[in-house]
Design an enzyme around this catalytic site. Structure first.
Site, PDB file in Angstrom:
ATOM      1  CG  ASP A 124      -1.554  -1.374   1.404  1.00 24.35           C
ATOM      2  OD1 ASP A 124      -2.338  -1.747   0.528  1.00 24.35           O
ATOM      3  OD2 ASP A 124      -1.235  -2.089   2.371  1.00 24.35           O
ATOM      4  CG  HIS A 182      -3.310  -5.224   2.896  1.00 18.59           C
ATOM      5  ND1 HIS A 182      -2.912  -4.355   1.901  1.00 18.59           N
ATOM      6  CD2 HIS A 182      -3.530  -6.407   2.269  1.00 18.59           C
ATOM      7  CE1 HIS A 182      -2.902  -4.976   0.741  1.00 18.59           C
ATOM      8  NE2 HIS A 182      -3.273  -6.221   0.937  1.00 18.59           N
TER       9      HIS A 182
END
Ligand SMILES: NC(=O)c1ccc[n+]([C@@H]2O[C@H](COP(=O)([O-])OP(=O)(O)OC[C@H]3O[C@@H](n4cnc5c(N)ncnc54)[C@H](O)[C@@H]3O)[C@@H](O)[C@H]2O)c1
Ligand SMILES: O=C(O)C[C@H](O)C(=O)O
Length: 328
Positions: free
Chosen positions: A162, A190
């Protein structure tokens, strides 16, 4: 004199991330070009998976990597994790189109209870664990709770993909260089609730926030693009991200092992209460790494927009934790 080989366990070794990961570990990209490694590879004890694993091992042998001092193939986590210095827990079911990562909880949670117990029993007491298999934060929480004799800070989850996705979007938006971004972070889970935060970031020495100067873009383009990137890749490829996931796993472990040279990186790590996140929740934080340890960057200002995002991603993580209580 050459260094003693590090034992690196990788689960799901015959899967698509495994295939993008193992060759890079063996070539020294994760632990350094002077660090020999022994790969300890786990696959499910099923004929097809073990046969595929043998094929990957043949290819590893055929690369004749000078740093690769040994390969162990295993169907039993207690064999794969024996004396492991590093454990990359990748093996788990990936999601398909239309699924959220949390939908994998029921399918994957038991894997991490069993693997946490096995790590607890046989791994090095300093083992550094990275959970990649989804939902990564909660799976890392399960593994940590299943390994009471290991230090809790040894269990981490992968938020680096990410972080890298956010960096790439920022470079594209500002026209700057991705390698010149500093002080970027991604908070939380996440999942699409993650909060990629560039308020403190600079690119080429200039403030990212001031350069972009567009909160509308932040809230309505940047955050959804980063948050839903995994789904966009599944939609386009028909399979979940693999090379970029393996790359992020290498980045995460390399920085943890070798240090981030004072720079911020994002890791999912058990909270000690920082920023009001309850103890033990595995949360994406900005960290700085040195001498094999990470330290959460503290004292950052959390404005109202950011607080709302942190609350949302925390609530999701707490909901996931509630869903696995019965396993712990
Ligand atoms: N955290 C992240 O940023 C991130 C990014 C990409 C993918 N993922 C996740 O990583 C996981 C693996 O993805 P993939 O694309 O490599 O999947 P894949 O299906 O190609 O490979 C998974 C492998 O794990 C093996 N496996 C399953 N259960 C196992 C167990 N108990 N022990 C050992 N091996 C086991 C399978 O046999 C398979 O070979 C998925 O959960 C996926 O969602 C996470
Ligand atoms: O999105 C997925 O399911 C795979 C992975 O977590 C990703 O972010 O690419």
């Amino acid at each position: 004199m050459s260094k003693k080989a590090a034992r690196v366990a990788v689960t799901g070794a015959a899967g698509q991330i495994g295939y993008a990961l193992l060759f890079r570990i063996a070539s020294g990209e994760m632990l350094g070009k002077d660090q020999p490694v022994i790969l300890q590879l786990l696959e499910i004890p099923d004929e097809k998976a073990q046969k595929a694993l043998q094929g990957v091992i043949m290819e590893l042998q055929d690369c004749a990597f000078p740093l690769l001092e040994g390969i162990v193939a295993a169907g039993d986590p207690e064999v794969a994790f024996k004396d492991a210095d590093y454990a990359l827990l990748v093996g788990a079911r990936p999601r398909g189109p239309g699924m959220e990562r949390a939908d994998l909880l029921a399918a994957n949670a038991q894997i991490f209870t069993a693997q946490g117990k096995a790590l607890n029993k046989v791994a090095s007491r300093d083992v550094k664990v990275l959970v990649v298999g989804n939902p990564a934060n909660t799976n890392a929480y399960i593994a940590m709770k299943s390994a009471p004799d290991l230090p809790r800070e040894n269990f981490t989850a992968m938020l680096r993909l990410d972080h890298n996705r956010a960096a790439s979007q920022i470079a594209e938006k500002t026209g700057g260089k991705v390698g010149e971004i500093k002080k970027l972070t991604v908070w939380g889970n996440h999942s699409p609730t993650m909060y990629a935060d560039y308020r403190f970031a600079s690119i080429g020495g200039k403030s990212v926030k001031d350069t972009i100067n567009d909160q509308e873009w932040n809230a309505n383009v940047f955050l959804p693009t980063v948050g839903k990137r995994g789904a966009a890749i599944i939609e386009a490829r028909g399979l979940s991200s693999a090379a970029s996931a393996a790359n992020a796993a290498i980045d995460h472990m390399r920085d943890w092992a070798l240090g981030s040279q004072g720079e911020w990186v994002t890791m999912g790590v058990p909270s000690n209460g920082e920023y009001g996140i309850p103890k033990d929740v595995i949360f994406g934080f900005p960290v700085v790494t040195e001498n094999g340890k990470y330290k959460i960057v503290e004292g950052l200002d959390i404005d109202a927009f950011s607080q709302e995002r942190l609350d949302k991603t925390l609530a999701e993580l707490q909901g996931e934790q509630d869903g696995v209580k019965h396993l712990l």
